[in-house]
Design a protein around this motif. Structure first.
Motif, PDB file in Angstrom:
ATOM      1  N   LEU A  48       0.879  -1.165   0.000  1.00 30.79           N
ATOM      2  CA  LEU A  48       0.000   0.000   0.000  1.00 30.79           C
ATOM      3  C   LEU A  48       0.916   1.214   0.000  1.00 30.79           C
ATOM      4  CD1 LEU A  48      -2.650  -1.189   2.590  1.00 30.79           C
ATOM      5  CD2 LEU A  48      -2.934  -0.989   0.116  1.00 30.79           C
ATOM      6  N   VAL A  49       0.726   2.091  -0.989  1.00 32.25           N
ATOM      7  CA  VAL A  49       1.668   3.191  -1.199  1.00 32.25           C
ATOM      8  C   VAL A  49       0.942   4.511  -1.440  1.00 32.25           C
ATOM      9  CG1 VAL A  49       3.451   1.670  -2.168  1.00 32.25           C
ATOM     10  CG2 VAL A  49       1.790   2.746  -3.699  1.00 32.25           C
ATOM     11  N   ASN A  50       1.687   5.576  -1.274  1.00 37.55           N
ATOM     12  CA  ASN A  50       1.235   6.916  -1.667  1.00 37.55           C
ATOM     13  C   ASN A  50       2.078   7.360  -2.848  1.00 37.55           C
ATOM     14  OD1 ASN A  50      -0.752   7.333   0.337  1.00 37.55           O
ATOM     15  ND2 ASN A  50       0.824   7.899   1.813  1.00 37.55           N
ATOM     16  N   ARG A  51       1.412   7.822  -3.904  1.00 39.85           N
ATOM     17  CA  ARG A  51       2.124   8.354  -5.070  1.00 39.85           C
ATOM     18  C   ARG A  51       2.628   9.753  -4.724  1.00 39.85           C
ATOM     19  NH1 ARG A  51      -2.486   6.779  -9.410  1.00 39.85           N
ATOM     20  NH2 ARG A  51      -3.739   7.179  -7.582  1.00 39.85           N
ATOM     21  N   THR A  52       3.887  10.017  -4.963  1.00 37.33           N
ATOM     22  CA  THR A  52       4.451  11.332  -4.641  1.00 37.33           C
ATOM     23  C   THR A  52       4.236  12.343  -5.760  1.00 37.33           C
ATOM     24  OG1 THR A  52       6.620  10.683  -5.491  1.00 37.33           O
ATOM     25  CG2 THR A  52       6.212  10.356  -3.125  1.00 37.33           C
ATOM     26  N   THR A  53       4.026  11.855  -6.980  1.00 39.26           N
ATOM     27  CA  THR A  53       3.881  12.763  -8.127  1.00 39.26           C
ATOM     28  C   THR A  53       2.556  12.600  -8.849  1.00 39.26           C
ATOM     29  OG1 THR A  53       4.868  11.163  -9.636  1.00 39.26           O
ATOM     30  CG2 THR A  53       6.370  12.720  -8.551  1.00 39.26           C
ATOM     31  N   GLY A  54       1.798  11.601  -8.512  1.00 42.14           N
ATOM     32  CA  GLY A  54       0.577  11.297  -9.250  1.00 42.14           C
ATOM     33  C   GLY A  54       0.790  10.222 -10.286  1.00 42.14           C
ATOM     34  N   GLY A  55       2.044  10.038 -10.727  1.00 43.17           N
ATOM     35  CA  GLY A  55       2.349   9.019 -11.717  1.00 43.17           C
ATOM     36  C   GLY A  55       2.803   7.733 -11.068  1.00 43.17           C
ATOM     37  N   ALA A  56       2.564   6.622 -11.765  1.00 42.46           N
ATOM     38  CA  ALA A  56       3.043   5.327 -11.285  1.00 42.46           C
ATOM     39  C   ALA A  56       3.561   4.467 -12.429  1.00 42.46           C
ATOM     40  CB  ALA A  56       1.947   4.575 -10.539  1.00 42.46           C
ATOM     41  N   CYS A  57       3.026   4.638 -13.612  1.00 37.91           N
ATOM     42  CA  CYS A  57       3.403   3.816 -14.759  1.00 37.91           C
ATOM     43  C   CYS A  57       4.596   4.449 -15.482  1.00 37.91           C
ATOM     44  CB  CYS A  57       2.215   3.696 -15.724  1.00 37.91           C
ATOM     45  SG  CYS A  57       2.502   2.507 -17.051  1.00 37.91           S
ATOM     46  N   HIS A  58       5.437   3.615 -16.098  1.00 37.57           N
ATOM     47  CA  HIS A  58       6.567   4.144 -16.865  1.00 37.57           C
ATOM     48  C   HIS A  58       6.125   4.694 -18.221  1.00 37.57           C
ATOM     49  CE1 HIS A  58       6.336   0.198 -18.794  1.00 37.57           C
ATOM     50  NE2 HIS A  58       7.008   0.733 -19.788  1.00 37.57           N
ATOM     51  N   THR A  59       4.873   4.404 -18.622  1.00 35.34           N
ATOM     52  CA  THR A  59       4.382   4.950 -19.887  1.00 35.34           C
ATOM     53  C   THR A  59       3.783   6.332 -19.646  1.00 35.34           C
ATOM     54  OG1 THR A  59       2.146   4.028 -19.704  1.00 35.34           O
ATOM     55  CG2 THR A  59       3.842   2.614 -20.704  1.00 35.34           C
ATOM     56  N   LYS A  60       3.645   7.076 -20.722  1.00 29.92           N
ATOM     57  CA  LYS A  60       3.123   8.447 -20.640  1.00 29.92           C
ATOM     58  C   LYS A  60       1.769   8.535 -21.338  1.00 29.92           C
ATOM     59  CE  LYS A  60       7.130   9.948 -19.042  1.00 29.92           C
ATOM     60  NZ  LYS A  60       7.322  10.153 -17.656  1.00 29.92           N
ATOM     61  N   SER A  61       0.935   9.433 -20.836  1.00 37.38           N
ATOM     62  CA  SER A  61      -0.350   9.696 -21.473  1.00 37.38           C
ATOM     63  C   SER A  61      -0.116  10.546 -22.722  1.00 37.38           C
ATOM     64  CB  SER A  61      -1.270  10.451 -20.510  1.00 37.38           C
ATOM     65  OG  SER A  61      -0.740  11.744 -20.266  1.00 37.38           O
ATOM     66  N   ALA A  62      -1.168  10.802 -23.480  1.00 37.52           N
ATOM     67  CA  ALA A  62      -1.054  11.620 -24.691  1.00 37.52           C
ATOM     68  C   ALA A  62      -0.510  13.014 -24.374  1.00 37.52           C
ATOM     69  CB  ALA A  62      -2.411  11.721 -25.379  1.00 37.52           C
ATOM     70  N   SER A  63      -0.757  13.500 -23.155  1.00 38.34           N
ATOM     71  CA  SER A  63      -0.265  14.830 -22.764  1.00 38.34           C
ATOM     72  C   SER A  63       1.187  14.799 -22.297  1.00 38.34           C
ATOM     73  CB  SER A  63      -1.152  15.403 -21.659  1.00 38.34           C
ATOM     74  OG  SER A  63      -1.061  14.604 -20.496  1.00 38.34           O
ATOM     75  N   GLY A  64       1.790  13.588 -22.216  1.00 35.68           N
ATOM     76  CA  GLY A  64       3.179  13.462 -21.809  1.00 35.68           C
ATOM     77  C   GLY A  64       3.394  13.236 -20.330  1.00 35.68           C
ATOM     78  N   ASP A  65       2.312  13.105 -19.561  1.00 36.01           N
ATOM     79  CA  ASP A  65       2.416  12.870 -18.128  1.00 36.01           C
ATOM     80  C   ASP A  65       2.489  11.373 -17.840  1.00 36.01           C
ATOM     81  OD1 ASP A  65       2.124  15.623 -17.525  1.00 36.01           O
ATOM     82  OD2 ASP A  65      -0.054  15.436 -17.695  1.00 36.01           O
ATOM     83  N   ALA A  66       3.204  11.017 -16.767  1.00 35.67           N
ATOM     84  CA  ALA A  66       3.222   9.623 -16.326  1.00 35.67           C
ATOM     85  C   ALA A  66       1.803   9.223 -15.943  1.00 35.67           C
ATOM     86  CB  ALA A  66       4.163   9.448 -15.145  1.00 35.67           C
ATOM     87  N   ARG A  67       1.382   8.065 -16.408  1.00 34.67           N
ATOM     88  CA  ARG A  67       0.038   7.608 -16.073  1.00 34.67           C
ATOM     89  C   ARG A  67      -0.043   7.245 -14.592  1.00 34.67           C
ATOM     90  NH1 ARG A  67       0.437   5.217 -21.563  1.00 34.67           N
ATOM     91  NH2 ARG A  67      -1.276   6.099 -22.765  1.00 34.67           N
TER      92      ARG A  67
END
Length: 134
Positions: free
Chosen positions: A98-117
């Motif tokens: 059980l974790v807290n995301r520090t940046t909002g991202g967790a996946c190594h892939t990026k969304s269309a806007s360039g943000d970590a998913r």
């Protein structure tokens, strides 16, 4: 475009566990879940060294089955997952971080806007062999 990570054709890796076993690595699967939202972020693997590092450092540390080395989630991406709790299943053959995301991202892939998913589960199966981006 990476067809495996961004495409809409289903291509599940049913041989993943066999490949992991073939390396001789002594690992257990780890489900990484957001402590607040309960979203499942991704699945990884831990050996004893990774679990100890996770507990000591209070961040998600896994065993990279492709590189055969410790993997501190976020070391290169900045998407560190802070540890809230580690749970073990009834048969003691898998873990839940059980974790807290520090940046909002967790996946190594990026969304269309360039943000970590925020999770690696960003596609759903729509029919035989087809995927839809959420």
């Amino acid at each position: 475009m990476n067809e495996l990570e961004e495409g809409t054709r289903l291509a599940l890796d049913f041989g993943k566990l066999r490949a992991v076993a073939a390396t001789g690595s002594e690992v257990v699967p780890v489900v990484l879940q957001d402590a607040a939202s309960k979203d499942v972020l991704f699945i990884g693997y831990a050996n004893e060294q990774a679990l100890k590092a996770t507990l000591d450092e209070r961040i998600a540390v896994l065993w990279s089955t492709s590189r055969n080395e410790l993997w501190r989630k976020g070391a290169s991406s900045g998407d560190v997952l802070e540890l809230v709790e580690v749970r073990v299943n009834c048969e003691q053959n898998s873990l839940l971080y059980l974790v807290n995301r520090t940046t909002g991202g967790a996946c190594h892939t990026k969304s269309a806007s360039g943000d970590a998913r925020p999770t690696c589960y960003y596609r759903s199966i729509t029919g035989e062999g087809a995927l839809r981006h959420e």
